[in-house]
Design an enzyme around this catalytic site. Structure first.
Site, PDB file in Angstrom:
ATOM      1  N   GLY A  69     -27.105  11.245  22.774  1.00  0.00           N
ATOM      2  CA  GLY A  69     -28.394  10.610  22.557  1.00  0.00           C
ATOM      3  C   GLY A  69     -28.222   9.225  21.952  1.00  0.00           C
ATOM      4  N   THR A  70     -27.279   9.131  21.030  1.00  0.00           N
ATOM      5  CA  THR A  70     -26.995   7.845  20.383  1.00  0.00           C
ATOM      6  C   THR A  70     -26.613   6.797  21.418  1.00  0.00           C
ATOM      7  OG1 THR A  70     -26.398   8.823  18.267  1.00  0.00           O
ATOM      8  CG2 THR A  70     -25.385   6.713  18.801  1.00  0.00           C
ATOM      9  N   GLN A 177     -35.949  14.482  19.216  1.00  0.00           N
ATOM     10  CA  GLN A 177     -36.425  15.653  18.479  1.00  0.00           C
ATOM     11  C   GLN A 177     -37.448  16.481  19.230  1.00  0.00           C
ATOM     12  OE1 GLN A 177     -35.318  17.082  15.808  1.00  0.00           O
ATOM     13  NE2 GLN A 177     -33.799  15.510  15.317  1.00  0.00           N
ATOM     14  N   SER A 194     -31.264  13.873  23.779  1.00  0.00           N
ATOM     15  CA  SER A 194     -29.958  14.362  23.344  1.00  0.00           C
ATOM     16  C   SER A 194     -29.900  15.868  23.511  1.00  0.00           C
ATOM     17  CB  SER A 194     -29.764  13.992  21.873  1.00  0.00           C
ATOM     18  OG  SER A 194     -28.595  14.585  21.363  1.00  0.00           O
ATOM     19  N   ALA A 195     -28.962  16.352  24.346  1.00  0.00           N
ATOM     20  CA  ALA A 195     -28.958  17.767  24.718  1.00  0.00           C
ATOM     21  C   ALA A 195     -28.719  18.714  23.546  1.00  0.00           C
ATOM     22  CB  ALA A 195     -27.908  18.012  25.803  1.00  0.00           C
ATOM     23  N   HIS A 196     -27.855  18.326  22.604  1.00  0.00           N
ATOM     24  CA  HIS A 196     -27.518  19.290  21.551  1.00  0.00           C
ATOM     25  C   HIS A 196     -28.672  19.494  20.578  1.00  0.00           C
ATOM     26  CE1 HIS A 196     -26.519  16.846  17.894  1.00  0.00           C
ATOM     27  NE2 HIS A 196     -26.610  15.902  18.799  1.00  0.00           N
ATOM     28  N   CYS A 320     -27.676  11.378  -3.070  1.00  0.00           N
ATOM     29  CA  CYS A 320     -26.402  11.998  -3.418  1.00  0.00           C
ATOM     30  C   CYS A 320     -25.790  12.736  -2.233  1.00  0.00           C
ATOM     31  CB  CYS A 320     -26.577  12.950  -4.592  1.00  0.00           C
ATOM     32  SG  CYS A 320     -27.932  14.094  -4.362  1.00  0.00           S
TER      33      CYS A 320
END
Lengths: 460, 460
Positions: A69-70, A177, A194-196, A320
């Site tokens: 996807g990126t 998403q 993005s498939a995952h 953090c």
């Protein structure tokens, strides 16, 4: 064991697994070759493209597969900007886009391009009017996610797409998403997925460029995927991605209703079970499976660790928990509390019992973390003290500056001020957020000899 | 059925399949997350990196996984050039590099960079002295493949690496074709590889950047893979890639000896079985499994089609088999015949019987293609004719211009010339190559009213 981080990566859908296995034997050859193994691979690739295009709602020749996807976002942004280079070099993004969009925007800016970040409301949603206002004569491209990855808020994509269309500006939608839940409505021009994220395998993204959109792929290319995604096709994974997208879509309506009810339980009950919590994101216009909240006086990393020990895998936008020690840009743009942040994103199939158990475990876990940090407990007694007070929290990380502030607020009289010295990036967000939650007045910040001084006036 | 195109993509190694299946359940989560599923994914990723680094002969922190060999080359070339931007913008590549290297070089040149293409001998090998001569004060990077993907010729990487090292210039080695057979020797600086070439899955490449090499990743990045390969890691495939690299290496020595003997049979027997054939590539310094030859008077696409019908999957560098109708840049740079080109690349495990059957089938297949095209059969009679002759092959594609030339050469007396008019790109290579094979004199070319005129003098 409950995995509640589907927004990062969903476990492999059984259909994806099955399709992947089947195509390992049929889909390893080069689909560009003319011999039988190549032709077989080409058939699989074509069928996967048809299936994915049908699910997205586009033509097969508008859709290419990318390695993630990126990479789809990077290629889409760069290609659309270059395609409209003559119009201008102005790019519009929302302030809460995924980092892949923001990284592409940074590269554009570093290269001399202009950038407008559209702010969001406290819910995380953009106002279509703000996009309209950001559009300029030289705007080459606008980007807007379909829904936010950290808080689940759905964006008004169709409205923004109409505004962009009227101005002749293409809109790129990062649909990572939401694609498993349904098509992206509206008259968008480019789309990335993005498939995952939908239960497909890793290694597969998709980029859609509508016919008629000017697009000039950047960087070295080759003859694969219409010249838009160079390198040998990741074929068995592509087949699995397309098959699983169809499968999750078939289950989407029922599963969405079920998960929405489960996240609604969390939204409603966490504030009742855990004191000093802010649930963030739009309560209604949101993805079914994501709910996010922040806990005052809590170290996010410790909380995640304790939840992991208790069997719950969640993520956090607290400073953090990031490698750069800066809080999530999404929470920051929303102006909400970032300390003790927890994102729960339920994968399809999550049983109600797992959510109930989470609600049982959470209050004690938060309380234990707070106790260890020496967080204040409301006492109700007002101690006599001077009108002003300085808290030196230099060198202390989130959530300590807020904890120290909370400990002393009762030591100043109403109208008196506490000046918190801090060099922690999260304090800039969390001290105002604490004031809002506690009904105290946040006066502002000023540079101090070291770090920054945050001024808070006791109002009650 | 015999698949003889391992240089395009090797069938999945059983170990790759096994590792992929095993890691589908363990390796789908985000390795950047701290909960148990993320930690498990991180362990798998780290172990795969260690294993791949050991096989390559580098440190684990020098190696990143990319979505393909092509992407590894693109990222490596761009990052190395940018890292040495201050030194200069000169790039050296060999004329026979893989298209991924040449595409990256094109982008560099389009962006204002300087490029030197080092020529090769008729064997396909570069001369280290030619690299030494190409090195300049402003050379930022040199690239050389470990072995050629079309003809199998091994390049003198260690010698070139030493020359580059002495000049302070990093050498990037495209090791896609050889990595399954062994480490790349020599003091190279960067290295790229591709898993599906060694029997690993598609979707995985690797890029090695030695410590101390200046490297500035280009384009948008993220925190994954040391900032050198953005996007969610393709983890199960990465695990399978590393496991299969170890596995093929364990079998490499024995399999190399076996395949070398099989390709030697083809090298030796094809010219005896089929008239008018040129076997190309270095006869000794070559990869074990690749053998390439070109057949005069043969249409490559038809030959591939007929071999496919006979059960053999091979590839070709002939112009008629490329989408652009230009012959392979590799064969062109070598100056060898491009028509009727056949690359046989045997996957590990190819049985000797399959090669024997290929040698049985090939002569009849070539003869049938030639007959259909009306290729000349040597008659030995010299026909009386004028001293000069013009063959108009305008609008005719390879191999027709050479066939027409061969048909008429006996119609001119010794010392007479044939002038071939052609607008086919392959003629420029194949007419000189035919002259060399036939012992006729190639005089040269000149522009004609349409196309180009190629002048051939009959010498015997």
């Amino acid at each position: 064991m409950a995995y509640f981080d589907a927004a990062s990566a969903a476990p492999l859908h059984p259909v994806a697994r099955q399709a992947l296995l089947a195509s390992l034997d049929e889909g390893w050859a080069d689909p560009a070759r003319l011999y039988r193994e190549g032709r077989r691979a080409r058939l699989l690739l074509d069928a996967a493209r048809e299936a994915a295009a049908e699910a997205v709602g586009c033509r097969a020749d508008e859709l290419v597969f990318t390695p993630s996807g990126t990479r789809a976002v990077h290629a889409g942004v760069a290609g659309a900007l270059a395609g409209r280079r003559r119009v201008g070099r102005h790019l519009i993004v929302s302030a809460v886009e995924h980092s892949s969009v923001l990284h592409a925007a940074e590269v554009h800016e570093t290269g001399g391009g202009a950038l407008t970040q559209v702010p969001v409301a406290r819910t995380g949603a953009v106002d279509p009017a703000a996009y309209a206002a950001a559009l300029r004569e030289d705007t080459a491209l606008a980007c807007l996610q379909s829904a936010n990855h950290e808080v689940g808020t759905e964006q008004p994509v169709a409205e923004v797409a109409d505004l962009c269309r009227a101005a002749g500006v293409p809109l790129l939608v990062d649909a990572a998403q939401s694609l498993g839940w349904g098509r992206v409505e509206g008259d968008w021009s480019l789309l990335a997925g993005s498939a995952h994220k939908w239960g497909g395998p890793s290694g597969v993204g998709l980029l859609v460029v509508r016919k008629g959109v000017r697009f000039a792929p950047q960087g070295p290319g080759d003859e694969r995927e219409s010249g838009r995604a160079p390198g040998f096709e990741n074929l068995p994974a592509i087949v699995a991605a397309a098959a699983s997208l169809r499968a999750v879509r078939a289950e989407a309506a029922a599963e969405a209703a079920r998960l929405r009810e489960l996240t609604e339980r969390i939204r409603a009950r966490v504030p009742a079970l855990v004191p000093d919590v802010e649930v963030v994101g739009d309560p209604a216009r949101r993805l079914p499976g994501i709910v996010t909240f922040s806990c005052l006086y809590v170290d996010g990393e410790t909380l995640l660790h304790e939840l992991d020990r208790a069997g719950f895998s969640v993520s956090s936008g607290s400073s953090c928990t990031s490698s750069t020690l800066t809080p999530s840009h999404v929470l920051k743009a929303m102006g909400v509390l970032t300390e003790g942040n927890v994102r729960v994103s339920l994968p399809p199939g999550t049983p109600a019992e797992a959510v109930e158990r989470f609600l049982e475990v959470l209050p004690g876990t938060v309380a234990a973390v707070r106790e260890r940090l020496g967080a204040p407990v409301a006492t109700g007694t007002v101690r006599a003290a001077g009108p002003d007070l300085v808290v030196d929290a230099l060198g202390r990380r989130c959530p300590i500056p807020v904890i120290e502030l909370a400990k002393v607020i009762d030591d100043v009289p109403v109208g008196g001020t506490v000046r918190v010295l801090s060099d922690d990036e999260a304090a800039r967000l969390d001290i105002p957020a604490w004031c809002e939650m506690r009904g105290q007045e946040y006066v502002g910040e000023e540079p101090a000899e070291r770090g920054t001084a945050y001024l808070v006036r006791r109002t009650g």
